[in-house]
Write a protein that holds these residues in place. Structure first.
Motif, PDB file in Angstrom:
ATOM      1  N   ALA A 262     -50.968 -74.794 -28.924  1.00 47.85           N
ATOM      2  CA  ALA A 262     -51.769 -75.985 -29.213  1.00 47.85           C
ATOM      3  C   ALA A 262     -52.276 -75.891 -30.644  1.00 47.85           C
ATOM      4  O   ALA A 262     -52.258 -74.809 -31.257  1.00 47.85           O
ATOM      5  N   PRO A 263     -52.763 -77.000 -31.218  1.00 53.97           N
ATOM      6  CA  PRO A 263     -53.218 -76.976 -32.616  1.00 53.97           C
ATOM      7  C   PRO A 263     -54.588 -76.328 -32.799  1.00 53.97           C
ATOM      8  O   PRO A 263     -55.547 -76.958 -33.242  1.00 53.97           O
ATOM      9  N   TYR A 264     -54.665 -75.036 -32.442  1.00 50.14           N
ATOM     10  CA  TYR A 264     -55.887 -74.276 -32.708  1.00 50.14           C
ATOM     11  C   TYR A 264     -55.991 -74.019 -34.221  1.00 50.14           C
ATOM     12  O   TYR A 264     -55.028 -74.219 -34.969  1.00 50.14           O
ATOM     13  N   GLN A 265     -57.138 -73.524 -34.636  1.00 48.05           N
ATOM     14  CA  GLN A 265     -57.362 -73.255 -36.053  1.00 48.05           C
ATOM     15  C   GLN A 265     -56.280 -72.367 -36.662  1.00 48.05           C
ATOM     16  O   GLN A 265     -55.803 -72.645 -37.761  1.00 48.05           O
ATOM     17  N   PRO A 266     -55.854 -71.269 -36.016  1.00 47.14           N
ATOM     18  CA  PRO A 266     -54.812 -70.433 -36.640  1.00 47.14           C
ATOM     19  C   PRO A 266     -53.532 -71.188 -36.950  1.00 47.14           C
ATOM     20  O   PRO A 266     -52.870 -70.894 -37.958  1.00 47.14           O
ATOM     21  N   ALA A 267     -53.152 -72.144 -36.107  1.00 45.04           N
ATOM     22  CA  ALA A 267     -51.926 -72.900 -36.366  1.00 45.04           C
ATOM     23  C   ALA A 267     -52.036 -73.690 -37.658  1.00 45.04           C
ATOM     24  O   ALA A 267     -51.075 -73.786 -38.436  1.00 45.04           O
ATOM     25  N   LEU A 274     -45.450 -75.293 -33.053  1.00 38.28           N
ATOM     26  CA  LEU A 274     -46.143 -75.504 -31.778  1.00 38.28           C
ATOM     27  C   LEU A 274     -45.121 -75.535 -30.649  1.00 38.28           C
ATOM     28  O   LEU A 274     -43.953 -75.878 -30.861  1.00 38.28           O
ATOM     29  N   TYR A 275     -45.557 -75.173 -29.436  1.00 38.30           N
ATOM     30  CA  TYR A 275     -44.674 -75.295 -28.276  1.00 38.30           C
ATOM     31  C   TYR A 275     -45.427 -75.918 -27.105  1.00 38.30           C
ATOM     32  O   TYR A 275     -46.628 -75.728 -26.930  1.00 38.30           O
ATOM     33  N   ASN A 276     -44.676 -76.711 -26.335  1.00 36.58           N
ATOM     34  CA  ASN A 276     -45.207 -77.416 -25.168  1.00 36.58           C
ATOM     35  C   ASN A 276     -44.866 -76.607 -23.920  1.00 36.58           C
ATOM     36  O   ASN A 276     -43.696 -76.453 -23.572  1.00 36.58           O
ATOM     37  N   THR A 291     -53.002 -84.575 -28.302  1.00 35.07           N
ATOM     38  CA  THR A 291     -53.835 -83.578 -28.986  1.00 35.07           C
ATOM     39  C   THR A 291     -53.314 -83.307 -30.390  1.00 35.07           C
ATOM     40  O   THR A 291     -54.092 -83.172 -31.341  1.00 35.07           O
ATOM     41  N   ILE A 292     -51.995 -83.232 -30.528  1.00 29.27           N
ATOM     42  CA  ILE A 292     -51.410 -82.992 -31.849  1.00 29.27           C
ATOM     43  C   ILE A 292     -51.652 -84.187 -32.766  1.00 29.27           C
ATOM     44  O   ILE A 292     -51.932 -84.030 -33.964  1.00 29.27           O
ATOM     45  N   GLU A 293     -51.591 -85.392 -32.225  1.00 32.61           N
ATOM     46  CA  GLU A 293     -51.743 -86.599 -33.033  1.00 32.61           C
ATOM     47  C   GLU A 293     -53.197 -86.893 -33.378  1.00 32.61           C
ATOM     48  O   GLU A 293     -53.515 -87.280 -34.506  1.00 32.61           O
ATOM     49  N   TYR A 294     -54.092 -86.713 -32.387  1.00 28.67           N
ATOM     50  CA  TYR A 294     -55.474 -87.155 -32.577  1.00 28.67           C
ATOM     51  C   TYR A 294     -56.519 -86.037 -32.491  1.00 28.67           C
ATOM     52  O   TYR A 294     -57.683 -86.259 -32.760  1.00 28.67           O
ATOM     53  N   GLY A 295     -56.101 -84.823 -32.104  1.00 30.05           N
ATOM     54  CA  GLY A 295     -57.061 -83.741 -31.933  1.00 30.05           C
ATOM     55  C   GLY A 295     -57.680 -83.762 -30.552  1.00 30.05           C
ATOM     56  O   GLY A 295     -57.307 -84.543 -29.674  1.00 30.05           O
ATOM     57  N   GLY A 296     -58.640 -82.876 -30.328  1.00 27.70           N
ATOM     58  CA  GLY A 296     -59.289 -82.798 -29.016  1.00 27.70           C
ATOM     59  C   GLY A 296     -60.239 -81.619 -28.962  1.00 27.70           C
ATOM     60  O   GLY A 296     -60.702 -81.111 -29.987  1.00 27.70           O
ATOM     61  N   TYR A 297     -60.497 -81.186 -27.738  1.00 25.20           N
ATOM     62  CA  TYR A 297     -61.438 -80.076 -27.533  1.00 25.20           C
ATOM     63  C   TYR A 297     -60.928 -79.214 -26.392  1.00 25.20           C
ATOM     64  O   TYR A 297     -60.532 -79.713 -25.334  1.00 25.20           O
ATOM     65  N   ARG A 306     -57.815 -79.771 -34.070  1.00 23.06           N
ATOM     66  CA  ARG A 306     -57.666 -80.756 -35.126  1.00 23.06           C
ATOM     67  C   ARG A 306     -56.272 -81.386 -35.090  1.00 23.06           C
ATOM     68  O   ARG A 306     -55.308 -80.741 -34.697  1.00 23.06           O
ATOM     69  N   PRO A 307     -56.148 -82.651 -35.512  1.00 23.42           N
ATOM     70  CA  PRO A 307     -54.821 -83.290 -35.533  1.00 23.42           C
ATOM     71  C   PRO A 307     -53.864 -82.543 -36.462  1.00 23.42           C
ATOM     72  O   PRO A 307     -54.246 -82.108 -37.544  1.00 23.42           O
ATOM     73  N   MET A 308     -52.625 -82.405 -36.011  1.00 20.96           N
ATOM     74  CA  MET A 308     -51.574 -81.773 -36.819  1.00 20.96           C
ATOM     75  C   MET A 308     -50.259 -82.531 -36.651  1.00 20.96           C
ATOM     76  O   MET A 308     -49.234 -81.953 -36.323  1.00 20.96           O
ATOM     77  N   PRO A 309     -50.247 -83.851 -36.864  1.00 18.91           N
ATOM     78  CA  PRO A 309     -49.007 -84.611 -36.605  1.00 18.91           C
ATOM     79  C   PRO A 309     -47.838 -84.200 -37.483  1.00 18.91           C
ATOM     80  O   PRO A 309     -46.687 -84.247 -37.049  1.00 18.91           O
ATOM     81  N   ALA A 310     -48.118 -83.780 -38.729  1.00 19.17           N
ATOM     82  CA  ALA A 310     -47.019 -83.405 -39.638  1.00 19.17           C
ATOM     83  C   ALA A 310     -46.329 -82.119 -39.204  1.00 19.17           C
ATOM     84  O   ALA A 310     -45.195 -81.853 -39.605  1.00 19.17           O
ATOM     85  N   THR A 311     -47.005 -81.318 -38.368  1.00 14.12           N
ATOM     86  CA  THR A 311     -46.430 -80.037 -37.953  1.00 14.12           C
ATOM     87  C   THR A 311     -45.117 -80.219 -37.214  1.00 14.12           C
ATOM     88  O   THR A 311     -44.182 -79.435 -37.372  1.00 14.12           O
ATOM     89  N   LEU A 312     -45.016 -81.254 -36.393  1.00  8.97           N
ATOM     90  CA  LEU A 312     -43.804 -81.454 -35.611  1.00  8.97           C
ATOM     91  C   LEU A 312     -42.597 -81.765 -36.501  1.00  8.97           C
ATOM     92  O   LEU A 312     -41.458 -81.605 -36.062  1.00  8.97           O
TER      93      LEU A 312
END
Length: 495
Positions: A262-267, A274-276, A291-297, A306-312
């Motif tokens: 998931a898009p944790y801080q280290p990522a 990332l892997y599903n 979560t990747i597009e908009y973030g979450g908790y 935090r959002p990481m859409p460009a990562t994919l």
């Protein structure tokens, strides 16, 4: 001081001229300007075309004839590396019938380090047939874990580590996933020994060409960074501790792509893929994508995602079919949903496949493979048709990637000269193939033609395996290929 009479008269004349009003300048018409230079309209109409013809003739004399070859996209003739299906490595190779270039394996701490400081890689590699897979050219996706839920009480950390941790070792659990033992991730001793075991893993597999990807596991059930039904004091470490765990992986595997669940801080900090973990479960898969597009908790670790859409688009994207999914149903009536999840997740590879379900649905397996990973090809190749030996050849390529992902590792790219399909000369280019992301790219390459060559040659392009420096990737295009070297055009070399 008095000036001579002649000088005084000259000064008076100059002053009178200065006071005289100036007549406005009368612009000449084009015809008048031409006549001023001795050119009339008739001569002008003759001279301009002649001048243009002379310029064109000089250009033709200086510019060499160009080879311009255009190609079409088409399916490659073989399964390409670093993408597609990744069946379990523990299955004997002769029993795997689906086309694939990857295999998947998990490694528990208990089986790797049965005694402190003693690492049993041989048992792990034998159990997963890795020597056989590597001989077939397959590459490994590896996940290291400390807790795998099962059908009976057990531990996946070594006994010596459990005893060294004492009362703070962790707690046994039983939940919807099964039974197991969740170690105390807040233990400083556990963290210290984890860094040591990851270092040993890196020394063994980081620069091993048979290893393609590392999935960051260690924490949580199945290394998913999630726990369920575990007392708070033995749950996941707090958010501020996650980065130190992740650095163990980064230090151990600086040369191998690493993926996180998931898009944790280290990522974000380390630029990881990332892997599903739950592909096929639509609710969980879409939640992962949101979560990747908009973030979450993440309440398990108390961490903001935090959002990481460009990562994919910029890093590998892995997936594993959820263990609770009926794969016969997934490959038939739910195939459209599967393809959409793979496409939206820009999936590089997919593990967790049920081989029996795969055998019964070959068309679905083929379709799913076609929407994963990269699809590299050359739309147009342009270079001079002839060159003198000892000179530098400039090659312009219109390269395309029609896939969903870039190539994941820095493999060498070769330009070569062949004669009668036999390799005569080759050169490794400066192209970083990872930069050919989905879309169109203008690529400029050079080849220093060696002295002593003369006659007609075939110019080819190839992507090489780093260990053998042999062509290993089939480009998705028509045209002649010789041992996975793609023909770009004919080149004439003169002395």
């Amino acid at each position: 001081m008095r000036f001579p009479k002649r000088s005084r008269l000259r000064l008076k004349a100059l002053k009178a001229r200065a006071r005289r009003p100036r007549r406005p300048h009368k612009a000449r018409q084009p015809g008048q300007r031409m006549r001023a230079f001795g050119i009339n309209r008739k001569r002008y109409l003759i001279m301009v075309p002649l001048l243009l013809l002379c310029i064109a003739a000089v250009g033709l004399l200086k510019a060499p004839d160009m080879v311009v070859n255009r190609f079409r996209a088409q399916e490659p003739s073989q399964v390409n590396p670093l993408m597609g299906w990744a069946p379990n490595a523990s299955t004997p190779p002769e029993e795997v019938t689906i086309p694939h270039s990857l295999v998947y394996a998990t490694l528990t701490w208990r089986e790797l380090e049965p005694e402190e400081g003693v690492y049993d890689f041989a048992a792990f590699e034998e159990k997963n047939h890795l020597e056989a897979w590597w001989a077939l050219g397959k590459q490994l996706v590896l996940r290291f874990v400390m807790d795998v839920p099962g059908s009976s009480p057990h531990m996946d950390i070594p006994d010596w580590l459990y005893e060294a941790m004492g009362q703070d070792a962790g707690s046994a659990y039983e939940n919807s996933l099964g039974q197991g033992f969740s170690p105390n991730y807040n233990s400083r001793l556990l963290q210290s020994r984890h860094e040591a075991v990851l270092s040993a893993l890196g020394q063994r597999y980081d620069q091993h060409t048979g290893v393609a990807f590392i999935e960051m596991g260690s924490l949580g059930h199945n290394g998913s960074w999630q726990v369920e039904g575990v007392e708070d004091e033995w749950a996941m470490p707090p958010a501020e501790e996650l980065l130190s765990w992740a650095w163990h992986y980064q230090a151990a595997f600086p040369n191998t792509p690493i993926l996180m669940s998931a898009p944790y801080q280290p990522a974000r900090v380390m630029g990881l893929g990332l892997y599903n973990e739950h592909l096929g479960d639509e609710e969980k898969s879409w939640a992962w994508l949101d979560t990747i597009e908009y973030g979450g908790y993440d309440g398990t670790v108390g961490a903001e995602l935090r959002p990481m859409p460009a990562t994919l688009s910029n890093a590998p994207s892995g997936a594993r079919i959820d263990g609770a999914v009926d794969q016969n149903e997934l490959f038939s009536v739910r195939l459209r949903a599967l393809i959409k999840q793979l496409t939206m997740g820009r999936t590089t590879y997919l593990s967790g496949v049920d081989l029996e379900a795969a055998r019964q649905n070959p068309a679905a397996i083929s379709l799913a493979r076609s929407v994963m990973g990269y699809q590299l090809w050359v739309r147009e190749a342009r270079f001079p048709s002839r060159i003198r030996a000892g000179y530098r050849l400039k090659v312009q390529l219109d390269m395309r990637n029609d896939g969903v992902q870039a190539f994941s590792q820095s493999w060498p790219v070769e330009l070569a000269l062949l004669k009668d399909d036999e390799l005569v000369y080759r050169e490794i280019t400066t192209l970083d193939i990872r930069q050919i992301t989905p879309g169109a790219h203008r690529v400029d390459l050079t080849l220093d033609v060696p002295r002593g060559l003369e006659g007609g040659y075939q110019l080819t392009l190839a992507i090489l395996r780093p260990d053998t420096l042999s062509p290993a990737v089939a480009l998705c295009m028509n045209g002649q290929q010789t041992g996975l070297r793609q023909f770009l055009g004919e080149l004439r070399i003169t002395p």
